[in-house]
Every structure is written in C-alpha cells, then in structure tokens.
Design a protein around this motif. Structure first.
Motif, short mmCIF file in Angstrom:
data_model
loop_
_atom_site.label_atom_id
_atom_site.label_comp_id
_atom_site.label_asym_id
_atom_site.label_seq_id
_atom_site.Cartn_x
_atom_site.Cartn_y
_atom_site.Cartn_z
N THR A 124 -27.86 72.19 -24.24
CA THR A 124 -26.92 72.50 -23.17
C THR A 124 -25.69 73.19 -23.74
N ALA A 125 -24.90 73.78 -22.86
CA ALA A 125 -23.70 74.49 -23.31
C ALA A 125 -22.72 73.52 -23.98
N ASP A 126 -22.56 72.31 -23.43
CA ASP A 126 -21.66 71.33 -24.03
C ASP A 126 -22.15 70.91 -25.41
N GLU A 127 -23.46 70.77 -25.56
CA GLU A 127 -24.00 70.40 -26.87
C GLU A 127 -23.75 71.49 -27.89
N VAL A 128 -23.92 72.74 -27.49
CA VAL A 128 -23.68 73.85 -28.41
C VAL A 128 -22.22 73.91 -28.83
N ILE A 129 -21.31 73.67 -27.89
CA ILE A 129 -19.88 73.69 -28.22
C ILE A 129 -19.56 72.59 -29.22
N THR A 130 -20.11 71.39 -29.00
CA THR A 130 -19.90 70.30 -29.95
C THR A 130 -20.49 70.65 -31.31
N TYR A 131 -21.66 71.25 -31.31
CA TYR A 131 -22.35 71.67 -32.53
C TYR A 131 -21.47 72.66 -33.30
N ILE A 132 -20.87 73.60 -32.60
CA ILE A 132 -20.03 74.61 -33.25
C ILE A 132 -18.82 73.95 -33.92
N TRP A 133 -18.15 73.04 -33.20
CA TRP A 133 -16.95 72.42 -33.77
C TRP A 133 -17.28 71.50 -34.93
N LEU A 134 -18.43 70.87 -34.89
CA LEU A 134 -18.86 70.08 -36.05
C LEU A 134 -19.08 70.98 -37.26
N GLN B 270 -17.57 73.80 -37.85
CA GLN B 270 -16.27 74.22 -38.36
C GLN B 270 -15.58 73.09 -39.13
N ALA B 271 -15.76 71.86 -38.67
CA ALA B 271 -15.13 70.72 -39.33
C ALA B 271 -15.73 70.47 -40.71
N PHE B 272 -17.04 70.69 -40.84
CA PHE B 272 -17.72 70.38 -42.10
C PHE B 272 -18.22 71.65 -42.79
N LEU B 273 -17.45 72.72 -42.65
CA LEU B 273 -17.82 74.00 -43.25
C LEU B 273 -17.95 73.91 -44.77
N VAL B 274 -17.20 72.99 -45.39
CA VAL B 274 -17.21 72.90 -46.86
C VAL B 274 -18.56 72.44 -47.39
N LEU B 275 -19.44 71.95 -46.53
CA LEU B 275 -20.77 71.57 -47.00
C LEU B 275 -21.60 72.79 -47.37
N ILE B 276 -21.21 73.96 -46.88
CA ILE B 276 -21.89 75.19 -47.26
C ILE B 276 -21.38 75.59 -48.64
N PRO B 277 -22.26 75.76 -49.63
CA PRO B 277 -21.79 76.11 -50.98
C PRO B 277 -21.40 77.58 -51.11
N PHE C 89 -29.82 79.30 -42.57
CA PHE C 89 -30.82 78.28 -42.25
C PHE C 89 -30.25 76.86 -42.15
N SER C 90 -28.93 76.72 -42.22
CA SER C 90 -28.34 75.39 -42.02
C SER C 90 -27.95 75.17 -40.57
N GLY C 91 -27.78 76.27 -39.82
CA GLY C 91 -27.37 76.16 -38.42
C GLY C 91 -25.92 76.51 -38.19
N ILE C 92 -25.18 76.86 -39.22
CA ILE C 92 -23.76 77.12 -39.06
C ILE C 92 -23.52 78.39 -38.25
N TYR D 149 -30.97 70.10 -43.30
CA TYR D 149 -30.44 68.75 -43.46
C TYR D 149 -28.97 68.76 -43.90
N LEU D 150 -28.39 69.94 -44.09
CA LEU D 150 -26.96 70.02 -44.39
C LEU D 150 -26.13 69.89 -43.12
N MET D 151 -26.61 70.48 -42.01
CA MET D 151 -25.82 70.49 -40.78
C MET D 151 -26.65 70.20 -39.54
N ASP D 152 -27.72 70.93 -39.34
CA ASP D 152 -28.44 70.88 -38.08
C ASP D 152 -28.89 69.47 -37.71
N ILE D 153 -29.61 68.80 -38.59
CA ILE D 153 -30.12 67.47 -38.29
C ILE D 153 -28.99 66.45 -38.14
N PRO D 154 -28.01 66.39 -39.07
CA PRO D 154 -26.90 65.44 -38.84
C PRO D 154 -26.14 65.69 -37.54
N PHE D 155 -25.93 66.96 -37.19
CA PHE D 155 -25.18 67.26 -35.97
C PHE D 155 -25.95 66.83 -34.73
#
Length: 276
Positions: free
Chosen positions: A66-76, A78-85, A199-202, A224-230
């Motif tokens: 849903t649109a709300d889920e995608v918005i939450t996904y995007i902000w997550l 941005q919050a955990f961008l440092v997980l991308i090496p 391929f992380s979903g960012i 497993y860096l972002m998509d699955i946890p989010f």
C-alpha cells in the motif's frame, strides 16, 4: 573446568569488544557530519515519497504494497542508510596499506579478521546514532512514518535488524580485505555498493521488481539488509516468519565471515610491504 572455559572465552572476546567500543566512540565525535547527513537523507526521503505518491495517484492497478507501507519503507531506509556499505573499506586500513604500516596489524595478539570485523560493526552503526532517532521522530510526526502494528512485529524487526548489521559489517570487511590486492579498493567498493543499493530495497522496494527478477533477488544476501527487516517492522511479513528468514540470515553471515577469513588468510601469506 567449566569456570576456566568461561574465563578463557571471556578473555578471548574482550579485545574485540574493546576495539568495537573504542571505534564506536571515535566515530561518535563526528556529530556535525551526522546531523548534516540527517538533513540530506530527509531531503532525499521527501523526494522519493513524492515520486511514489505520484505513482500511486496515477495507477489503478493492484500493487504489492500500500502507499502507506511504501512511505514507511522509504523512511526506514533513510533512517538506516548507514547499513549500505557505500563508504567501502575501512579508511584507516586503506591508509595503512598505502603506507605499508599494515604489517603492524599482523603482530597484534588477536585474530586479524575479527579485529577488523569489530571496527566494521562500529563503522556501520555509530554514524547512524545521530541520524536514525531524529529521522524516526521527524518522519513519524510530519511524514506518515507508521509504528509497528504490535509487539511481535517489533521483536521480529529487532532480531532481523541485528543480523542485518552483522551481515553489513561482514560485507564491509570483505571490502577492507580486498585492499591487500588493490591499493585503493575503490573499484570493488563501487561495484559492491551499487549491487547493495539496487538489491537491498533502498532504491525501490524489492516487491516492485518483476517476477523474473525475484528468483535472483531471493538468493542474494542484500535483501536481508533492509527489505526483510523493514517488512517485519510493517507487519507485511508475519512475525512468525522470523523462524523462516532467520536461518537464512545466519547462513549468509557465516558464509560471508568464512569467505572473508579464508581470503584474509591467503592475503597475509602473499603480503609484500615496501617502504619504511
């Protein structure tokens, strides 16, 4: 005998905890850079939210989120961008390789792989301390970041995020180890970080990729860096599914650590340092 074994185990892991702590505290000193990064991530997050809002307004086709889920996904993201090496290898190790001082790393009474791995964990977590919390507060108050639907979803998200950090650090450590073969390591770093971004979903949530790409995405560790946890965070994946995904995260982590350890061992045997 059990007491001696426990003492030995404690003494064995203590140096790595000290390294992680020291490196973490060092990186926490860059507060201005962290807050500047927060501003940049907030700006790009707003752009991505507007893009997806335009997408949802212009389509009537059913979507995997849903649109709300995608918005939450995007902000997550941005919050955990440092997980991308995206920063690549450890900059201090890069400097030591260039100067030849990396040979001093070999005389430490510790396992060099886990010494560098401890530094990599700090590198992947410390910069996010001053970014993730402000991003959560700002996005939840003003930009429709939703909270987890229940406690089990929160627990599954936290467990999955823990292993996401460990996997990200293992990937970072591979880039550091690659410096033993290439002075700058920038080429491999750019290549691997590009694959991780895609391929992380960012960039785009992985469920929006076409069906023919899903098979390839599912065998890579990057989701497993972002998509699955989010998706655990949003309740998009049932919390009970943690027992399905967790073994995969553990398997990827073990594989990356084993590969890194073997490559480092081979690199040390072939290492030639010039200068002085």
């Amino acid at each position: 005998m059990p007491k001696i074994a426990n003492l030995t185990s404690s003494l064995a892991i203590k140096p790595y905890i000290a390294v992680l702590s020291a490196r973490f505290r060092t990186l926490l000193q860059y507060r201005a850079a962290a807050f500047a990064g927060f501003g940049t991530q907030l700006f790009w997050g707003l752009i991505r939210v507007m893009i997806f809002e335009a997408f949802y307004r212009s389509t009537t086709a059913p979507q995997p989120m849903t649109a709300d889920e995608v918005i939450t996904y995007i902000w997550l993201g941005q919050a955990f961008l440092v997980l991308i090496p995206y920063q690549g290898a450890d900059p201090d190790v890069r400097a030591m390789v260039r100067s030849g001082n990396v040979v001093y790393e070999l005389v430490r009474p510790t396992n060099l792989y886990f010494f560098w791995y401890s530094r990599a964990i700090a590198q992947r977590t410390a910069p996010g301390v001053f970014r993730a919390l402000p991003m959560f507060i700002t996005a939840s108050l003003f930009f429709n970041l939703q909270m987890p639907p229940n406690i089990p979803a929160t627990g599954a998200w936290l467990v999955s995020m823990l292993f996401a950090v460990l996997i990200s650090a293992a990937i970072t450590n591979l880039l550091t180890i690659a410096l033993l073969w290439t002075i700058s390591g920038e080429g491999l770093g750019v290549l691997l970080s590009s694959l991780t971004w895609l391929f992380s979903g960012i960039i785009i949530p992985l469920l929006f990729f076409p069906d023919w790409a899903q098979a390839a995405i599912n065998i890579l560790p990057f989701r497993y860096l972002m998509d699955i946890p989010f998706r655990f965070y949003m309740g998009h994946i049932s919390p009970e599914q943690i027992w399905y995904h967790l073994p995969f995260q553990i398997a990827y982590l073990i594989a990356l650590i084993t590969a890194g350890h073997l490559i480092l061992t081979r690199g040390i045997r072939r290492l030639v340092a010039q200068g002085g």
